[in-house]
Design a protein around this motif. Structure first.
Motif, PDB file in Angstrom:
ATOM      1  N   GLY A  13      14.416  -0.467   8.677  1.00 39.70           N
ATOM      2  CA  GLY A  13      13.310   0.280   9.277  1.00 39.70           C
ATOM      3  C   GLY A  13      13.158   0.003  10.769  1.00 39.70           C
ATOM      4  N   ARG A  14      13.575  -1.164  11.195  1.00 38.63           N
ATOM      5  CA  ARG A  14      13.468  -1.508  12.628  1.00 38.63           C
ATOM      6  C   ARG A  14      14.282  -0.563  13.491  1.00 38.63           C
ATOM      7  NH1 ARG A  14      11.484  -6.876  11.994  1.00 38.63           N
ATOM      8  NH2 ARG A  14      12.735  -7.909  10.421  1.00 38.63           N
ATOM      9  N   THR A  15      15.434  -0.138  12.966  1.00 39.22           N
ATOM     10  CA  THR A  15      16.315   0.709  13.773  1.00 39.22           C
ATOM     11  C   THR A  15      16.313   2.166  13.309  1.00 39.22           C
ATOM     12  OG1 THR A  15      18.110   0.026  12.314  1.00 39.22           O
ATOM     13  CG2 THR A  15      17.896  -1.151  14.406  1.00 39.22           C
ATOM     14  N   TRP A  16      15.580   2.450  12.244  1.00 39.47           N
ATOM     15  CA  TRP A  16      15.566   3.815  11.739  1.00 39.47           C
ATOM     16  C   TRP A  16      14.104   4.233  11.568  1.00 39.47           C
ATOM     17  CZ3 TRP A  16      17.812   5.647   6.368  1.00 39.47           C
ATOM     18  CH2 TRP A  16      17.971   7.044   6.401  1.00 39.47           C
ATOM     19  N   PRO A  17      13.517   4.803  12.622  1.00 43.45           N
ATOM     20  CA  PRO A  17      12.080   5.080  12.596  1.00 43.45           C
ATOM     21  C   PRO A  17      11.662   6.048  11.493  1.00 43.45           C
ATOM     22  CG  PRO A  17      13.075   5.814  14.682  1.00 43.45           C
ATOM     23  CD  PRO A  17      14.165   5.182  13.877  1.00 43.45           C
ATOM     24  N   GLN A  18      12.586   6.892  11.051  1.00 48.15           N
ATOM     25  CA  GLN A  18      12.205   7.862  10.008  1.00 48.15           C
ATOM     26  C   GLN A  18      12.147   7.227   8.620  1.00 48.15           C
ATOM     27  OE1 GLN A  18      14.417   8.430  12.388  1.00 48.15           O
ATOM     28  NE2 GLN A  18      14.300  10.533  13.137  1.00 48.15           N
ATOM     29  N   LEU A  19      12.538   5.968   8.536  1.00 41.02           N
ATOM     30  CA  LEU A  19      12.504   5.298   7.224  1.00 41.02           C
ATOM     31  C   LEU A  19      11.097   4.771   6.963  1.00 41.02           C
ATOM     32  CD1 LEU A  19      13.927   4.218   4.708  1.00 41.02           C
ATOM     33  CD2 LEU A  19      14.543   2.175   6.003  1.00 41.02           C
ATOM     34  N   ARG A  20      10.485   5.307   5.935  1.00 41.20           N
ATOM     35  CA  ARG A  20       9.115   4.921   5.582  1.00 41.20           C
ATOM     36  C   ARG A  20       9.185   4.132   4.285  1.00 41.20           C
ATOM     37  NH1 ARG A  20       4.826   9.661   4.223  1.00 41.20           N
ATOM     38  NH2 ARG A  20       3.206   8.375   3.292  1.00 41.20           N
ATOM     39  N   ILE A  21       8.511   2.999   4.250  1.00 39.35           N
ATOM     40  CA  ILE A  21       8.628   2.133   3.078  1.00 39.35           C
ATOM     41  C   ILE A  21       7.305   2.091   2.323  1.00 39.35           C
ATOM     42  CG2 ILE A  21       9.132  -0.214   2.289  1.00 39.35           C
ATOM     43  CD1 ILE A  21      10.600  -0.172   5.293  1.00 39.35           C
ATOM     44  N   VAL A  22       7.363   2.512   1.082  1.00 38.88           N
ATOM     45  CA  VAL A  22       6.177   2.465   0.222  1.00 38.88           C
ATOM     46  C   VAL A  22       6.477   1.429  -0.851  1.00 38.88           C
ATOM     47  CG1 VAL A  22       4.738   3.743  -1.403  1.00 38.88           C
ATOM     48  CG2 VAL A  22       5.617   4.885   0.644  1.00 38.88           C
ATOM     49  N   ARG A  23       5.685   0.394  -0.847  1.00 39.98           N
ATOM     50  CA  ARG A  23       5.945  -0.688  -1.786  1.00 39.98           C
ATOM     51  C   ARG A  23       4.910  -0.641  -2.913  1.00 39.98           C
ATOM     52  NH1 ARG A  23       8.855  -5.337  -3.686  1.00 39.98           N
ATOM     53  NH2 ARG A  23       7.289  -6.744  -4.458  1.00 39.98           N
ATOM     54  N   ARG A  37      -1.378   8.046 -26.448  1.00 36.13           N
ATOM     55  CA  ARG A  37      -1.346   8.909 -25.261  1.00 36.13           C
ATOM     56  C   ARG A  37      -2.755   9.389 -24.904  1.00 36.13           C
ATOM     57  NH1 ARG A  37       3.505  10.960 -23.749  1.00 36.13           N
ATOM     58  NH2 ARG A  37       2.581  12.886 -23.013  1.00 36.13           N
ATOM     59  N   ILE A  38      -3.539   9.718 -25.946  1.00 41.50           N
ATOM     60  CA  ILE A  38      -4.927  10.151 -25.696  1.00 41.50           C
ATOM     61  C   ILE A  38      -5.710   8.989 -25.072  1.00 41.50           C
ATOM     62  CG2 ILE A  38      -7.063  10.972 -26.767  1.00 41.50           C
ATOM     63  CD1 ILE A  38      -5.330  12.170 -29.003  1.00 41.50           C
ATOM     64  N   TYR A  39      -5.507   7.812 -25.627  1.00 36.49           N
ATOM     65  CA  TYR A  39      -6.187   6.611 -25.139  1.00 36.49           C
ATOM     66  C   TYR A  39      -5.887   6.387 -23.655  1.00 36.49           C
ATOM     67  CZ  TYR A  39      -7.186   1.567 -24.862  1.00 36.49           C
ATOM     68  OH  TYR A  39      -7.648   0.339 -24.511  1.00 36.49           O
ATOM     69  N   ALA A  40      -4.594   6.456 -23.317  1.00 32.01           N
ATOM     70  CA  ALA A  40      -4.203   6.243 -21.912  1.00 32.01           C
ATOM     71  C   ALA A  40      -4.803   7.331 -21.023  1.00 32.01           C
ATOM     72  CB  ALA A  40      -2.684   6.223 -21.793  1.00 32.01           C
ATOM     73  N   ALA A  41      -4.850   8.581 -21.552  1.00 32.24           N
ATOM     74  CA  ALA A  41      -5.398   9.677 -20.747  1.00 32.24           C
ATOM     75  C   ALA A  41      -6.888   9.478 -20.522  1.00 32.24           C
ATOM     76  CB  ALA A  41      -5.136  11.011 -21.440  1.00 32.24           C
ATOM     77  N   VAL A  42      -7.596   8.981 -21.543  1.00 33.83           N
ATOM     78  CA  VAL A  42      -9.039   8.770 -21.413  1.00 33.83           C
ATOM     79  C   VAL A  42      -9.320   7.631 -20.443  1.00 33.83           C
ATOM     80  CG1 VAL A  42     -11.109   8.051 -22.663  1.00 33.83           C
ATOM     81  CG2 VAL A  42      -9.586   9.728 -23.677  1.00 33.83           C
ATOM     82  N   GLN A  43      -8.515   6.577 -20.521  1.00 33.33           N
ATOM     83  CA  GLN A  43      -8.696   5.458 -19.586  1.00 33.33           C
ATOM     84  C   GLN A  43      -8.474   5.904 -18.146  1.00 33.33           C
ATOM     85  OE1 GLN A  43      -5.910   2.567 -21.177  1.00 33.33           O
ATOM     86  NE2 GLN A  43      -7.618   1.156 -21.406  1.00 33.33           N
ATOM     87  N   ASP A  44      -7.514   6.820 -17.975  1.00 39.96           N
ATOM     88  CA  ASP A  44      -7.240   7.418 -16.676  1.00 39.96           C
ATOM     89  C   ASP A  44      -6.986   6.378 -15.586  1.00 39.96           C
ATOM     90  OD1 ASP A  44      -6.755   9.582 -15.110  1.00 39.96           O
ATOM     91  OD2 ASP A  44      -8.835   9.821 -14.464  1.00 39.96           O
ATOM     92  N   ARG A  45      -6.245   5.360 -15.897  1.00 38.23           N
ATOM     93  CA  ARG A  45      -5.884   4.379 -14.871  1.00 38.23           C
ATOM     94  C   ARG A  45      -4.759   4.929 -14.022  1.00 38.23           C
ATOM     95  NH1 ARG A  45      -5.637  -0.609 -18.802  1.00 38.23           N
ATOM     96  NH2 ARG A  45      -7.862  -0.973 -19.057  1.00 38.23           N
ATOM     97  N   PRO A  46      -4.703   4.535 -12.763  1.00 36.41           N
ATOM     98  CA  PRO A  46      -3.577   5.003 -11.945  1.00 36.41           C
ATOM     99  C   PRO A  46      -2.254   4.498 -12.517  1.00 36.41           C
ATOM    100  CG  PRO A  46      -5.027   3.521 -10.692  1.00 36.41           C
ATOM    101  CD  PRO A  46      -5.633   3.679 -12.040  1.00 36.41           C
ATOM    102  N   VAL A  47      -1.204   5.317 -12.419  1.00 37.66           N
ATOM    103  CA  VAL A  47       0.070   4.895 -13.001  1.00 37.66           C
ATOM    104  C   VAL A  47       0.864   4.018 -12.041  1.00 37.66           C
ATOM    105  CG1 VAL A  47       0.372   6.738 -14.674  1.00 37.66           C
ATOM    106  CG2 VAL A  47       1.084   7.105 -12.325  1.00 37.66           C
ATOM    107  N   TYR A  48       0.441   3.979 -10.796  1.00 33.11           N
ATOM    108  CA  TYR A  48       1.101   3.082  -9.849  1.00 33.11           C
ATOM    109  C   TYR A  48       0.064   2.580  -8.837  1.00 33.11           C
ATOM    110  CZ  TYR A  48       0.859   7.124  -6.749  1.00 33.11           C
ATOM    111  OH  TYR A  48       0.395   8.174  -6.006  1.00 33.11           O
ATOM    112  N   HIS A  49       0.333   1.423  -8.250  1.00 31.59           N
ATOM    113  CA  HIS A  49      -0.550   0.875  -7.228  1.00 31.59           C
ATOM    114  C   HIS A  49       0.273   0.653  -5.974  1.00 31.59           C
ATOM    115  CE1 HIS A  49      -3.798   0.057 -10.090  1.00 31.59           C
ATOM    116  NE2 HIS A  49      -2.820  -0.199 -10.943  1.00 31.59           N
ATOM    117  N   VAL A  50      -0.142   1.269  -4.896  1.00 29.22           N
ATOM    118  CA  VAL A  50       0.600   1.095  -3.654  1.00 29.22           C
ATOM    119  C   VAL A  50       0.104  -0.169  -2.953  1.00 29.22           C
ATOM    120  CG1 VAL A  50       1.057   2.074  -1.389  1.00 29.22           C
ATOM    121  CG2 VAL A  50       1.037   3.541  -3.403  1.00 29.22           C
TER     122      VAL A  50
END
Ligand code: UDP
Ligand code: MG
Length: 334
Positions: free
Chosen positions: A66-76, A299-312
């Motif tokens: 990323g230091r030498t490639w400004p278009q590289l965006r890092i999402v961790r 699947r219904i349970y997970a949908a009702v909980q509605d937790r985010p599937v990823y955390h940035v």
């Protein structure tokens, strides 16, 4: 343009989303091959590298580039959330008018991206699928299981699902927005995208061997993906219970008839084996049906909980100081 201003500047023409999990050895060859292709397009672009909670030095290697490639965006991502969730994170964050998703291991040739853009413009379509015309570098086992998977999916979802199209595809902004607006929790993009019905085209390519590292899709994950794909598009497995129940009922009717005849003849035998088998069979059928029911309830349970599937944990487009950012990913325990 620096990566820090990428989120505030004008939207790039193209975003390249690359999910990666423990790909430290694949990143350098990926960068070496991807960058000339993208620089040669002559349009503004960003590469959204989604580090899916890698436990190796993937993040550090990315920051180095990323230091030498400004278009590289890092999402961790804070923890490993799986390929499709990492793709979701990338699609949600990508800002380009066109978004292409590609694997980090160079199995999908970056040169095909240029062709996909050309086809999208020439044919005026919203979606261009990368179709694996040649999988000779995959193991026979992978080829056969993949073949069975695509056949099943075409039956479940419809013939618009292109066979042998994985997650290497180009999407227009309209298609990305439509995907984002779906309330789907665990999207299987290779099925959802065709189901949206956008005009599409295909580009064929030969699937290469992995450039470095090992596959992150062991049998367990392949089975999980196949089940996820089935359950997210069909309730047919639930109807299996009805069919099994009907079969068992018919068998019972026959057995009742048999029992009556035997009783009338007065030749009542101990009958331990038949009872034993019937109990075993029926309880197995019931457990299978309960399990199927349970997985849909889950699947219904997970949908009702509605937790985010990823955390940035971090997005280099928002973070003011790359130095502080550099510490964050490497401090995540393995
Ligand atoms: N991947 C990911 N998270 C995971 C597993 C895989 O981001 O939990 C990424 C991986 O780094 C690669 C892509 O998804 O860029 C496809 O994985 P892989 O190449 O291992 O799958 P295969 O090509 O063997 O089916
Ligand atoms: Mg791969």
């Amino acid at each position: 343009m620096s990566a820090q201003t990428a989120a505030t500047g004008p939207a790039p023409t193209l975003s390249v989303v690359v999910p990666m999990f423990n790909e430290q050895d694949a990143v350098p060859p990926l960068v070496a091959r991807l960058r000339p292709v993208l620089d040669g397009l002559g349009v503004g672009y960003e590469v959204v590298a989604v580090d899916d909670g890698s436990r190796d030095a993937t993040a550090a290697v990315l920051f180095d580039h990323g230091r030498t490639w400004p278009q590289l965006r890092i999402v961790r991502l804070r923890r490993n959330s799986g390929h499709q969730a990492a793709l979701t994170a990338g699609l949600h964050r990508a800002r380009g008018e066109w978004v292409v998703s590609i694997d980090a291991d160079l199995q999908d040739p970056p040169e095909t991206i240029a062709e996909m853009l050309r086809v999208a413009h020439a044919a005026g379509v919203d979606v261009v699928y990368g179709v694996r015309a040649d999988r000779s570098t995959d193991t026979p086992f992978k080829r056969h299981t993949a073949g069975a998977y695509y056949r099943l999916m075409r039956r479940l979802v419809g013939a618009e699902v292109p066979a042998q199209a994985g997650d290497f595809r180009l999407l227009s902004r309209a298609a990305v927005t439509a995907l984002r607006d779906l309330p789907e929790r665990s999207p299987v993009y290779r099925l959802l995208v065709p189901a949206l019905g956008f005009p599409s085209a295909q580009v064929r390519y030969a699937r290469a061997g992995r450039v470095a590292g090992r596959t992150k899709y062991p049998l367990r994950r392949m089975v999980a993906l196949a089940w996820e794909s089935t359950a997210s598009f069909s309730a047919a497995p639930l109807r299996l219970a009805t069919w099994l129940g009907t079969l068992a009922f018919l068998a019972c009717l026959a057995l009742i008839g048999y029992g009556a005849v035997v009783y009338a003849n007065g030749t009542v035998i101990p009958g331990w084996t038949s009872l034993f088998l019937a109990v075993l069979l029926l309880s197995a059928v019931q457990l299978i049906c309960l399990g199927l029911l349970g997985s849909y309830v889950g699947r219904i349970y997970a949908a009702v909980q509605d937790r985010p599937v990823y955390h940035v944990a971090f997005d280099s487009a928002d973070q003011p100081s790359p130095a502080a950012a550099f510490d964050a990913p490497t401090s995540v325990p393995g």
